[in-house]
Motif scaffolding. Sequence first.
Motif, PDB file in Angstrom:
ATOM      1  N   PHE A  30      -8.827 -60.881  24.454  1.00 27.95           N
ATOM      2  CA  PHE A  30      -9.730 -59.903  23.837  1.00 27.95           C
ATOM      3  C   PHE A  30      -9.521 -59.840  22.325  1.00 27.95           C
ATOM      4  O   PHE A  30     -10.480 -59.716  21.555  1.00 27.95           O
ATOM      5  N   SER A  31      -8.259 -59.890  21.904  1.00 25.43           N
ATOM      6  CA  SER A  31      -7.966 -59.876  20.476  1.00 25.43           C
ATOM      7  C   SER A  31      -8.544 -61.098  19.774  1.00 25.43           C
ATOM      8  O   SER A  31      -9.100 -61.003  18.676  1.00 25.43           O
ATOM      9  N   GLU A  32      -8.427 -62.245  20.425  1.00 20.47           N
ATOM     10  CA  GLU A  32      -8.967 -63.484  19.845  1.00 20.47           C
ATOM     11  C   GLU A  32     -10.482 -63.413  19.715  1.00 20.47           C
ATOM     12  O   GLU A  32     -11.056 -63.870  18.719  1.00 20.47           O
ATOM     13  N   ASN A  33     -11.141 -62.855  20.720  1.00 22.30           N
ATOM     14  CA  ASN A  33     -12.600 -62.743  20.670  1.00 22.30           C
ATOM     15  C   ASN A  33     -13.071 -61.786  19.575  1.00 22.30           C
ATOM     16  O   ASN A  33     -14.206 -61.891  19.102  1.00 22.30           O
ATOM     17  N   SER A  34     -12.209 -60.851  19.194  1.00 23.30           N
ATOM     18  CA  SER A  34     -12.571 -59.924  18.118  1.00 23.30           C
ATOM     19  C   SER A  34     -12.305 -60.497  16.739  1.00 23.30           C
ATOM     20  O   SER A  34     -12.609 -59.860  15.729  1.00 23.30           O
ATOM     21  N   GLY A  35     -11.700 -61.691  16.690  1.00 19.08           N
ATOM     22  CA  GLY A  35     -11.456 -62.344  15.411  1.00 19.08           C
ATOM     23  C   GLY A  35     -10.044 -62.200  14.891  1.00 19.08           C
ATOM     24  O   GLY A  35      -9.758 -62.603  13.763  1.00 19.08           O
ATOM     25  N   ILE A  36      -9.143 -61.636  15.699  1.00 22.85           N
ATOM     26  CA  ILE A  36      -7.754 -61.436  15.282  1.00 22.85           C
ATOM     27  C   ILE A  36      -6.846 -62.313  16.140  1.00 22.85           C
ATOM     28  O   ILE A  36      -6.859 -62.225  17.368  1.00 22.85           O
ATOM     29  N   VAL A  37      -6.089 -63.181  15.492  1.00 21.43           N
ATOM     30  CA  VAL A  37      -5.117 -64.007  16.208  1.00 21.43           C
ATOM     31  C   VAL A  37      -3.832 -63.191  16.364  1.00 21.43           C
ATOM     32  O   VAL A  37      -3.144 -62.915  15.389  1.00 21.43           O
ATOM     33  N   ASN A  38      -3.527 -62.830  17.584  1.00 23.11           N
ATOM     34  CA  ASN A  38      -2.372 -61.972  17.840  1.00 23.11           C
ATOM     35  C   ASN A  38      -1.259 -62.790  18.481  1.00 23.11           C
ATOM     36  O   ASN A  38      -1.242 -63.011  19.694  1.00 23.11           O
ATOM     37  N   HIS A  86       0.071 -54.649  13.243  1.00 27.54           N
ATOM     38  CA  HIS A  86      -0.607 -55.938  13.109  1.00 27.54           C
ATOM     39  C   HIS A  86      -2.057 -55.742  12.695  1.00 27.54           C
ATOM     40  O   HIS A  86      -2.586 -56.503  11.862  1.00 27.54           O
ATOM     41  N   ALA A  87      -2.704 -54.715  13.240  1.00 27.34           N
ATOM     42  CA  ALA A  87      -4.108 -54.454  12.906  1.00 27.34           C
ATOM     43  C   ALA A  87      -4.274 -54.074  11.436  1.00 27.34           C
ATOM     44  O   ALA A  87      -5.161 -54.589  10.738  1.00 27.34           O
ATOM     45  N   VAL A  88      -3.409 -53.188  10.962  1.00 23.16           N
ATOM     46  CA  VAL A  88      -3.501 -52.757   9.563  1.00 23.16           C
ATOM     47  C   VAL A  88      -3.200 -53.914   8.621  1.00 23.16           C
ATOM     48  O   VAL A  88      -3.879 -54.115   7.606  1.00 23.16           O
ATOM     49  N   ALA A  89      -2.178 -54.716   8.964  1.00 22.10           N
ATOM     50  CA  ALA A  89      -1.789 -55.824   8.091  1.00 22.10           C
ATOM     51  C   ALA A  89      -2.879 -56.882   8.002  1.00 22.10           C
ATOM     52  O   ALA A  89      -3.141 -57.427   6.917  1.00 22.10           O
ATOM     53  N   THR A  90      -3.534 -57.182   9.112  1.00 25.90           N
ATOM     54  CA  THR A  90      -4.510 -58.277   9.125  1.00 25.90           C
ATOM     55  C   THR A  90      -5.912 -57.825   8.722  1.00 25.90           C
ATOM     56  O   THR A  90      -6.632 -58.568   8.049  1.00 25.90           O
ATOM     57  N   VAL A  91      -6.305 -56.618   9.140  1.00 22.90           N
ATOM     58  CA  VAL A  91      -7.664 -56.154   8.869  1.00 22.90           C
ATOM     59  C   VAL A  91      -7.761 -55.474   7.506  1.00 22.90           C
ATOM     60  O   VAL A  91      -8.645 -55.789   6.699  1.00 22.90           O
ATOM     61  N   ASN A  92      -6.847 -54.532   7.259  1.00 16.62           N
ATOM     62  CA  ASN A  92      -6.935 -53.773   6.005  1.00 16.62           C
ATOM     63  C   ASN A  92      -6.332 -54.516   4.822  1.00 16.62           C
ATOM     64  O   ASN A  92      -6.877 -54.469   3.712  1.00 16.62           O
ATOM     65  N   TRP A  93      -5.206 -55.177   5.047  1.00 15.50           N
ATOM     66  CA  TRP A  93      -4.513 -55.829   3.944  1.00 15.50           C
ATOM     67  C   TRP A  93      -4.759 -57.329   3.892  1.00 15.50           C
ATOM     68  O   TRP A  93      -4.198 -58.006   3.037  1.00 15.50           O
ATOM     69  N   ARG A  94      -5.553 -57.845   4.824  1.00 19.75           N
ATOM     70  CA  ARG A  94      -5.924 -59.265   4.853  1.00 19.75           C
ATOM     71  C   ARG A  94      -4.716 -60.197   4.905  1.00 19.75           C
ATOM     72  O   ARG A  94      -4.721 -61.287   4.313  1.00 19.75           O
ATOM     73  N   ALA A  95      -3.673 -59.772   5.606  1.00 26.37           N
ATOM     74  CA  ALA A  95      -2.483 -60.618   5.727  1.00 26.37           C
ATOM     75  C   ALA A  95      -2.750 -61.757   6.705  1.00 26.37           C
ATOM     76  O   ALA A  95      -3.668 -61.701   7.529  1.00 26.37           O
TER      77      ALA A  95
END
Length: 206
Positions: A30-38, A86-95
């Motif tokens: 589900f995370s991958e389908n949303s565009g986030i590699v977890n 992980h969500a804040v780092a990747t989505v908000n901070w573009r890590a």
Amino acid sequence: MNFVTVLALIVSSTLVYSAPLIFTALGGTFSENSGIVNVGLEGIMTMGAFTSIVFNLSFASTFGTATPWLGALLGGIVGIIFSLLHAVATVNWRADHVISGTVLNLMAPPLAVFLVKAIYNKGQTENINQNFGYFSFPGLANIPVIGRSSSRTLQLLPGWPSSCPSSSTGYCTRPALACACGPAVKTRKLPTLWGSTSTRCVTPAS
């Protein structure tokens, strides 16, 4: 021990230990389908499991048989909170997704060990008394070969009783679930695959 019994034990153990990994992999999908590699799934599992065990040990006497279910729910909530890093780092901070997930994996195990030592003053917790346990699915035991893996009284040796008197000895296939009674020539302790405790097993005379 014949081939059918070995296969039944393998399938049974596989089903028990694969369930958490399957659910975690579904979450990663589900995370991958949303565009986030977890890639921090292992760290999230570690914190959720740690929380569930601490809750179980602390409130087993209060909630009784509902304790493992409430512990699993609380572990899921803590996993969600931990994954917010992980969500804040990747989505908000573009890590970078891989680096952020790796940080979770590297941070969770030592954090859990530190908290265990801080709470219990030792490197590991006690064994839990309230757990989900094993149960038999009606009808599944009738399936040829693999159906035996769904039975809670799986015997190690065909024809031997599935429970032993307290004064007798035998090979234990699962803790407190099934054993095969027979004469013993020596006794030794072996680590079990179903828990951190050891089960006393004996070798029947030939």
